[in-house]
Design a protein around this motif. Structure first.
Motif, PDB file in Angstrom:
ATOM      1  N   THR A  67       0.912  -1.337  -0.115  1.00 51.01           N
ATOM      2  CA  THR A  67      -0.404  -0.123   0.218  1.00 51.01           C
ATOM      3  C   THR A  67       0.904   1.314   0.072  1.00 51.01           C
ATOM      4  OG1 THR A  67      -0.610  -0.208   2.470  1.00 51.01           O
ATOM      5  CG2 THR A  67      -2.362  -1.277   1.474  1.00 51.01           C
ATOM      6  N   GLY A  68       0.217   2.717  -0.243  1.00 46.76           N
ATOM      7  CA  GLY A  68       1.124   3.847   0.295  1.00 46.76           C
ATOM      8  C   GLY A  68       1.576   4.186   1.237  1.00 46.76           C
ATOM      9  N   GLY A  69       0.525   3.998   2.313  1.00 44.99           N
ATOM     10  CA  GLY A  69       0.881   4.229   3.644  1.00 44.99           C
ATOM     11  C   GLY A  69       0.838   2.668   4.906  1.00 44.99           C
ATOM     12  N   ALA A  70       1.636   2.861   5.469  1.00 48.19           N
ATOM     13  CA  ALA A  70       1.892   2.125   6.721  1.00 48.19           C
ATOM     14  C   ALA A  70       0.366   1.393   7.224  1.00 48.19           C
ATOM     15  CB  ALA A  70       2.255   2.622   8.521  1.00 48.19           C
ATOM     16  N   LEU A  71       0.193   0.468   7.398  1.00 43.39           N
ATOM     17  CA  LEU A  71      -1.189  -0.493   7.597  1.00 43.39           C
ATOM     18  C   LEU A  71      -0.650  -0.226   9.348  1.00 43.39           C
ATOM     19  CD1 LEU A  71      -0.400  -2.574   5.814  1.00 43.39           C
ATOM     20  CD2 LEU A  71      -2.006  -0.663   5.567  1.00 43.39           C
ATOM     21  N   HIS A  72      -0.784   1.069  10.535  1.00 47.59           N
ATOM     22  CA  HIS A  72      -1.285   1.416  11.622  1.00 47.59           C
ATOM     23  C   HIS A  72      -2.555   0.895  12.417  1.00 47.59           C
ATOM     24  CE1 HIS A  72       0.637   2.855  15.369  1.00 47.59           C
ATOM     25  NE2 HIS A  72      -0.458   3.825  15.680  1.00 47.59           N
ATOM     26  N   ARG A  73      -2.632   0.040  12.875  1.00 45.95           N
ATOM     27  CA  ARG A  73      -4.033   0.193  13.555  1.00 45.95           C
ATOM     28  C   ARG A  73      -4.614  -0.217  13.340  1.00 45.95           C
ATOM     29  NH1 ARG A  73      -2.923   4.280  18.519  1.00 45.95           N
ATOM     30  NH2 ARG A  73      -3.678   6.120  16.292  1.00 45.95           N
ATOM     31  N   ALA A  74      -4.861  -0.537  12.079  1.00 47.47           N
ATOM     32  CA  ALA A  74      -5.623  -1.240  10.807  1.00 47.47           C
ATOM     33  C   ALA A  74      -5.164  -2.642  10.542  1.00 47.47           C
ATOM     34  CB  ALA A  74      -5.183  -0.510   9.574  1.00 47.47           C
ATOM     35  N   SER A  75      -6.889  -3.412  11.124  1.00 50.27           N
ATOM     36  CA  SER A  75      -6.801  -5.002  11.311  1.00 50.27           C
ATOM     37  C   SER A  75      -7.515  -5.356   9.638  1.00 50.27           C
ATOM     38  CB  SER A  75      -7.108  -5.559  12.298  1.00 50.27           C
ATOM     39  OG  SER A  75      -6.546  -5.498  13.392  1.00 50.27           O
ATOM     40  N   PRO A  76      -6.556  -6.082   8.974  1.00 45.69           N
ATOM     41  CA  PRO A  76      -7.532  -6.675   7.623  1.00 45.69           C
ATOM     42  C   PRO A  76      -9.068  -6.839   8.190  1.00 45.69           C
ATOM     43  CG  PRO A  76      -5.532  -7.722   8.043  1.00 45.69           C
ATOM     44  CD  PRO A  76      -5.925  -7.527   8.854  1.00 45.69           C
TER      45      PRO A  76
END
Length: 135
Positions: A67-76
């Motif tokens: 993706t274009g950014g961190a997946l901070h605190r984002a669960s799939p």
């Protein structure tokens, strides 16, 4: 950024002898979210190296999507059709096919900081990180 070991242990994952199984996979960045499990046993997790990882039940990598950014605190979140949904700090909400290919994306115009809620009709609600105060 250090390396993280994703280690999952659950009583519902049993090996052939009936014992609990453990899955380990090394991800080259921090993980600040929870994994999601697909109906086929695939393990999905977002990491701070901007990638969504899909792991086979035995812990081997199935695919990853940048993706274009961190997946901070984002669960799939896994949709009823097997699609994988996740929001990124780049302000984009991604929908991926179960094979890791891009399906569609939505620009939220602000950093996405958390896990989306999705209903059966694929309508979603996002938590956005804004820099202005709410009054």
């Amino acid at each position: 950024m250090g390396q993280s070991i994703l280690a999952l242990r659950t009583a519902s994952l049993r090996d052939q002898s009936g014992r609990d199984s453990e899955v380990n996979y090394s991800i080259p960045a921090g993980i600040d979210s929870s994994p999601a499990l697909g109906s086929d046993g695939t393990i999905y997790v977002g990491a701070n190296d901007r990638q969504v990882y899909a792991l086979n039940p035995n812990g081997t990598k199935k695919w990853s999507f940048l993706t274009g950014g961190a997946l901070h605190r984002a669960s799939p979140v896994i949709g009823s059709d097997g699609a994988v949904y996740i929001g990124s700090r780049d302000g984009i909400f991604y929908a991926l096919n179960a094979d890791g290919t891009w399906r569609w994306q939505f620009s939220a115009a602000a950093e996405i900081d958390g896990t989306a809620a999705i209903d059966r009709r694929a309508r979603f609600t996002l938590a956005l990180l804004t820099r202005r105060s709410m009054r």
